[in-house]
Design an enzyme around this catalytic site. Sequence first.
Site, mmCIF file in Angstrom:
data_model
loop_
_atom_site.group_PDB
_atom_site.id
_atom_site.type_symbol
_atom_site.label_atom_id
_atom_site.label_comp_id
_atom_site.label_asym_id
_atom_site.label_seq_id
_atom_site.Cartn_x
_atom_site.Cartn_y
_atom_site.Cartn_z
ATOM 1 N N TYR A 1 5.238 -4.105 -9.849
ATOM 2 C CA TYR A 1 5.577 -4.387 -8.437
ATOM 3 C C TYR A 1 7.090 -4.471 -8.309
ATOM 4 O O TYR A 1 7.776 -5.022 -9.178
ATOM 5 C CB TYR A 1 4.948 -5.713 -7.993
ATOM 6 C CG TYR A 1 3.468 -5.607 -7.719
ATOM 7 C CD1 TYR A 1 3.017 -5.091 -6.505
ATOM 8 C CD2 TYR A 1 2.550 -5.999 -8.661
ATOM 9 C CE1 TYR A 1 1.655 -4.985 -6.247
ATOM 10 C CE2 TYR A 1 1.180 -5.900 -8.417
ATOM 11 C CZ TYR A 1 0.748 -5.398 -7.207
ATOM 12 O OH TYR A 1 -0.600 -5.290 -6.952
ATOM 13 N N GLU A 2 7.624 -3.917 -7.221
ATOM 14 C CA GLU A 2 9.079 -3.878 -7.028
ATOM 15 C C GLU A 2 9.514 -4.497 -5.703
ATOM 16 O O GLU A 2 10.707 -4.717 -5.489
ATOM 17 C CB GLU A 2 9.564 -2.423 -7.148
ATOM 18 C CG GLU A 2 9.128 -1.790 -8.480
ATOM 19 C CD GLU A 2 9.798 -0.477 -8.828
ATOM 20 O OE1 GLU A 2 10.507 0.073 -7.961
ATOM 21 O OE2 GLU A 2 9.602 0.001 -9.959
#
Length: 286
Positions: free
Chosen positions: A133-134
């Site tokens: 996840y970013e």
Amino acid sequence: MTTDAANSNLFRDYIGAIFNGVKFTDVPINPKVRFDFILAFVIDYTTATEPPTPTNGQFNIFWQNSVLTADAVAAIKQSNPNVRVAVSLGGATVNNNPVFFNITSVDSWVDNAVSSLTAIVRQYHLDGIDIDYESFQADPATFAVCIGRLVTTLKRNGVIKFASIAPYDNADVQRHYQALWASYGSVIDYVNFQFYAYSASTTEAQYVGHFNDQIVNYPGGNILASFTTAPTTTSVTINVSLSACQTLQSQGKLYGIFIWAADHSRSQGFRYDTQAQALLANAAGY
Ligand SMILES: *[C@@H]1O[C@H](CO)[C@@H](O)[C@H](O)[C@H]1NC(C)=O
Ligand SMILES: *[C@@H]1O[C@H](CO)[C@@H](O)[C@H](O)[C@H]1NC(C)=O
């Protein structure tokens, strides 16, 4: 975790995000390394809406599974005993929109993630997961407890054997992953740090400096060096990255290398994937 970083021979290649037909059997595999393919991606979003919307831990497949099938996974592992196959959660975008870690509640997200990922891991004969996840709608503590409980549960149930995280040098990203590391670092086996997020002007000495910073940020972690084979002019160059890898190995700090992504490497004849594996095959003890 109390061990000091040490040289090892783990090579990892992301695969399947670009939908260009790249196959496991296209990629050269050096028998002297431990080799992980990482399917990119599964995402807890649905494309039934436009733009896509979050599904609270119900993961759907977004890698090219018409080519990278369950049978293809079984076959590449059968013919190469040093190969494991993982899947990465999240990624930067879904249909050109950012993917957010965006949950309804901790308990419901964990329940949904455990059940949907268990089904996918079993169907595709996978061995591990990677967390990528970013962008975050949740605070670091919530992210940490969700991912920590997910990895702990999947390991306890015997569904996965290993887990990695894929942070990069952005303040919000580091806050989330360092919170996860502080509470659940003992269940995270590898840190796939995205060094290619640094700029094209990065020197070898700066690359090594950034690597040393991550040893401090993820104490006791098995940190992998990395580079991208994508046709970009904005990332650290491959040659600088490979030189830095040699230096890190000479200093006894190179646990492994990962590449984003096999899909891009194909047009270069996988020359850098081959070079990176040859370097790792030198690691003492292997
Ligand atoms: C998070 O999900 C909710 C429910 O789908 C949505 O209304 C909200 O816009 C999402 N937040 C972000 C930042 O995407
Ligand atoms: C890396 O260096 C080699 C020569 O050492 C050169 O042939 C190659 O084109 C360089 N690759 C990149 C991506 O700059």
